[in-house]
Write a protein that holds these residues in place. Structure first.
Motif, PDB file in Angstrom:
ATOM      1  N   UNK A 176     -90.437  22.991 -39.800  1.00  0.00           N
ATOM      2  CA  UNK A 176     -90.782  21.885 -38.915  1.00  0.00           C
ATOM      3  C   UNK A 176     -89.753  20.788 -38.813  1.00  0.00           C
ATOM      4  N   UNK A 177     -88.630  20.906 -39.508  1.00  0.00           N
ATOM      5  CA  UNK A 177     -87.637  19.831 -39.464  1.00  0.00           C
ATOM      6  C   UNK A 177     -87.086  19.691 -38.038  1.00  0.00           C
ATOM      7  N   UNK A 178     -86.850  18.467 -37.640  1.00  0.00           N
ATOM      8  CA  UNK A 178     -86.295  18.235 -36.303  1.00  0.00           C
ATOM      9  C   UNK A 178     -84.804  18.498 -36.275  1.00  0.00           C
ATOM     10  N   UNK A 179     -84.316  18.902 -35.114  1.00  0.00           N
ATOM     11  CA  UNK A 179     -82.874  19.099 -34.965  1.00  0.00           C
ATOM     12  C   UNK A 179     -82.441  18.675 -33.566  1.00  0.00           C
ATOM     13  N   UNK A 180     -81.159  18.396 -33.459  1.00  0.00           N
ATOM     14  CA  UNK A 180     -80.547  18.060 -32.164  1.00  0.00           C
ATOM     15  C   UNK A 180     -79.319  18.935 -31.986  1.00  0.00           C
ATOM     16  N   UNK A 181     -79.038  19.336 -30.759  1.00  0.00           N
ATOM     17  CA  UNK A 181     -77.807  20.068 -30.448  1.00  0.00           C
ATOM     18  C   UNK A 181     -76.818  19.088 -29.836  1.00  0.00           C
ATOM     19  N   UNK A 182     -75.626  19.012 -30.399  1.00  0.00           N
ATOM     20  CA  UNK A 182     -74.656  18.035 -29.901  1.00  0.00           C
ATOM     21  C   UNK A 182     -73.249  18.629 -29.813  1.00  0.00           C
ATOM     22  N   UNK A 183     -72.431  17.970 -29.007  1.00  0.00           N
ATOM     23  CA  UNK A 183     -70.991  18.199 -29.039  1.00  0.00           C
ATOM     24  C   UNK A 183     -70.325  16.834 -28.989  1.00  0.00           C
ATOM     25  N   UNK A 184     -69.689  16.457 -30.076  1.00  0.00           N
ATOM     26  CA  UNK A 184     -68.993  15.172 -30.091  1.00  0.00           C
ATOM     27  C   UNK A 184     -67.826  15.219 -29.110  1.00  0.00           C
ATOM     28  N   UNK A 185     -67.357  16.432 -28.804  1.00  0.00           N
ATOM     29  CA  UNK A 185     -66.201  16.573 -27.920  1.00  0.00           C
ATOM     30  C   UNK A 185     -66.571  16.337 -26.451  1.00  0.00           C
ATOM     31  N   UNK A 186     -67.664  16.953 -25.999  1.00  0.00           N
ATOM     32  CA  UNK A 186     -68.066  16.807 -24.596  1.00  0.00           C
ATOM     33  C   UNK A 186     -69.070  15.678 -24.401  1.00  0.00           C
ATOM     34  N   UNK A 187     -69.700  15.239 -25.493  1.00  0.00           N
ATOM     35  CA  UNK A 187     -70.724  14.200 -25.372  1.00  0.00           C
ATOM     36  C   UNK A 187     -72.128  14.754 -25.221  1.00  0.00           C
ATOM     37  N   UNK A 188     -72.266  16.066 -25.110  1.00  0.00           N
ATOM     38  CA  UNK A 188     -73.602  16.683 -25.006  1.00  0.00           C
ATOM     39  C   UNK A 188     -74.482  16.273 -26.181  1.00  0.00           C
ATOM     40  N   UNK A 189     -75.672  15.814 -25.886  1.00  0.00           N
ATOM     41  CA  UNK A 189     -76.629  15.521 -26.957  1.00  0.00           C
ATOM     42  C   UNK A 189     -76.426  14.187 -27.644  1.00  0.00           C
ATOM     43  N   UNK A 190     -75.335  13.486 -27.310  1.00  0.00           N
ATOM     44  CA  UNK A 190     -75.044  12.228 -28.008  1.00  0.00           C
ATOM     45  C   UNK A 190     -76.066  11.153 -27.648  1.00  0.00           C
ATOM     46  N   UNK A 191     -76.526  11.181 -26.393  1.00  0.00           N
ATOM     47  CA  UNK A 191     -77.522  10.187 -25.982  1.00  0.00           C
ATOM     48  C   UNK A 191     -78.813  10.349 -26.796  1.00  0.00           C
ATOM     49  N   UNK A 192     -79.205  11.597 -27.023  1.00  0.00           N
ATOM     50  CA  UNK A 192     -80.412  11.851 -27.828  1.00  0.00           C
ATOM     51  C   UNK A 192     -80.218  11.348 -29.253  1.00  0.00           C
ATOM     52  N   UNK A 193     -79.016  11.529 -29.786  1.00  0.00           N
ATOM     53  CA  UNK A 193     -78.732  11.041 -31.140  1.00  0.00           C
ATOM     54  C   UNK A 193     -78.785   9.514 -31.162  1.00  0.00           C
ATOM     55  N   UNK A 194     -78.211   8.886 -30.132  1.00  0.00           N
ATOM     56  CA  UNK A 194     -78.227   7.419 -30.057  1.00  0.00           C
ATOM     57  C   UNK A 194     -79.663   6.906 -29.963  1.00  0.00           C
ATOM     58  N   UNK A 195     -80.485   7.588 -29.146  1.00  0.00           N
ATOM     59  CA  UNK A 195     -81.898   7.197 -29.031  1.00  0.00           C
ATOM     60  C   UNK A 195     -82.590   7.286 -30.388  1.00  0.00           C
ATOM     61  N   UNK A 196     -82.218   8.315 -31.123  1.00  0.00           N
ATOM     62  CA  UNK A 196     -82.813   8.504 -32.437  1.00  0.00           C
ATOM     63  C   UNK A 196     -82.446   7.355 -33.384  1.00  0.00           C
ATOM     64  N   UNK A 197     -81.184   6.913 -33.284  1.00  0.00           N
ATOM     65  CA  UNK A 197     -80.744   5.797 -34.130  1.00  0.00           C
ATOM     66  C   UNK A 197     -81.462   4.505 -33.739  1.00  0.00           C
ATOM     67  N   UNK A 198     -81.659   4.320 -32.427  1.00  0.00           N
ATOM     68  CA  UNK A 198     -82.397   3.133 -31.950  1.00  0.00           C
ATOM     69  C   UNK A 198     -83.820   3.152 -32.503  1.00  0.00           C
ATOM     70  N   UNK A 199     -84.446   4.330 -32.480  1.00  0.00           N
ATOM     71  CA  UNK A 199     -85.823   4.453 -32.969  1.00  0.00           C
ATOM     72  C   UNK A 199     -85.900   4.159 -34.475  1.00  0.00           C
ATOM     73  N   UNK A 200     -84.906   4.611 -35.209  1.00  0.00           N
ATOM     74  CA  UNK A 200     -84.891   4.344 -36.660  1.00  0.00           C
ATOM     75  C   UNK A 200     -84.769   2.842 -36.913  1.00  0.00           C
ATOM     76  N   UNK A 201     -83.891   2.191 -36.146  1.00  0.00           N
ATOM     77  CA  UNK A 201     -83.695   0.750 -36.322  1.00  0.00           C
ATOM     78  C   UNK A 201     -84.970  -0.022 -36.012  1.00  0.00           C
ATOM     79  N   UNK A 202     -85.823   0.554 -35.142  1.00  0.00           N
ATOM     80  CA  UNK A 202     -87.036  -0.154 -34.708  1.00  0.00           C
ATOM     81  C   UNK A 202     -88.248   0.154 -35.575  1.00  0.00           C
TER      82      UNK A 202
END
Lengths: 228, 228
Positions: free
Chosen positions: A196-222
């Motif tokens: 059940x662990x959550x995961x995200x698919x990302x590419x730091x090179x193309x930027x794919x998935x980075x927005x989802x990661x950023x949203x996740x960081x915003x949610x943690x901060x809140x």
């Protein structure tokens, strides 16, 4: 491993947990949420942070970074270009260097961290899939980056790491078409060690998935629970 | 790191060196040359061995493998398909698992190793760029695999590892065209931390450079100094 060694190890981890709780109380008092970010060497932690931290301020979150490395300040230098407060913590000290951050090392860096000026502290751990998972540092969230270049069997070979994290960021997906990596098999292995662990698919090179990661960081901060 | 800690660490490494010398004497007596093979997780040690060990027998070298992992026997299972004697050594023992092999762990595996039937023992260490370089195990040669997916700055970030090895195998070169990796910059960084160190370019996937690696293993097995 014989009994004496087990007891020594337990003592070390017990002392570490005590200091980690003290760190956590200090972070809570300052109203700072903390992410312990871990991975193998070269999985892309710093490149992902370069992408994900950029734009956090526009979402009302002021990030800071504690950069853990055996030696040097390459990643800290890269991240400081984002005009984010970055503190370097080196683990070499006469010895070859520690392969992980522990609570006491993080504690020693606290006076250098501008806790009053940030909402979210990312602790970028030393690149290693074993010991960083064994030593708590006082973070709210443990997160790891797994690169698809590392192979599908890594969750089975380093289960403690994959089990310790509440989010697994699967990075370098831009390379999937050039690899024999079987994503479904990786995900099945991940599910086996951490159901059940959550995961995200990302590419730091193309930027794919980075927005989802950023949203996740915003949610943690809140998240609720901070004192300020 | 304060003085007491430094002394404890020195004691641990001193005891380790004593046991490593005992291992080395046993290997010498059996006429077995030993390679300590190290890398970060997922750099391709096992895939390279699958390629390079196949065909060694035709060149008169009988290989064996001691497979170090925190947990599981995935790599040992893969290598045993080559009909090469493989012994699994797991480092988990109640604790989260050791992040490296040390001389005593290798010593504990000696009775399981068919030293009379092999000429060359490859010790595949736990995937980690820090501690494996700090603990000698009694090998003749230390060798590492660095994957081009890990980035150019790794020699500067993990200098002890790159300095400890007499051969650096630069793997996954089939991916070079899909990466921003600058090979010249990596080689300059390598030269900076370990001037004059030899390296090989390989791809375990395409087989590029594997013959050169195999030749290197044959040359190690033929080195003078063995008792038998």
């Amino acid at each position: 491993m014989h009994k004496t060694k087990v007891r020594v190890v337990e003592d070390v981890l017990d002392a570490n947990n005590t200091i980690a709780r003290a760190n956590r109380e200090d972070f809570d008092r300052a109203g700072v949420k903390v992410v312990n970010l871990m991975s193998a060497p070269g999985a892309g932690k710093t490149s992902l942070l370069e992408r994900a931290l950029d734009g956090l301020a526009q979402q009302g979150v002021r990030p800071g970074v504690l950069e853990g490395d055996v030696q040097g300040s390459f990643d800290a230098d890269r991240l400081s270009l984002l005009h984010v407060p970055v503190t370097q913590l080196n683990t070499d000290g006469g010895f070859g260097g520690e392969c992980h951050l522990d609570a006491n090392m993080v504690r020693s860096a606290l006076p250098s961290l501008p806790l009053d000026e940030i909402d979210l502290l990312i602790i970028e751990n030393v690149g290693n899939l074993v010991c960083p998972a064994e030593f708590r540092v006082g973070a709210d969230v443990r997160m790891m980056v797994a690169s698809v270049t590392e192979g599908e069997e890594k969750p089975l070979k380093y289960p403690l790491m994959f089990r310790a994290c509440e989010l697994v960021v699967i990075n370098k997906i831009d390379l999937l078409e050039h690899l024999d990596f079987d994503l479904d098999r990786f995900l099945a292995n991940l599910e086996q060690v951490h159901p059940g662990v959550e995961y995200l698919l990302t590419s730091a090179r193309t930027g794919d998935g980075v927005e989802a990661l950023r949203d996740r960081l915003v949610a943690i901060a809140a998240r609720a629970g901070a004192a300020a």
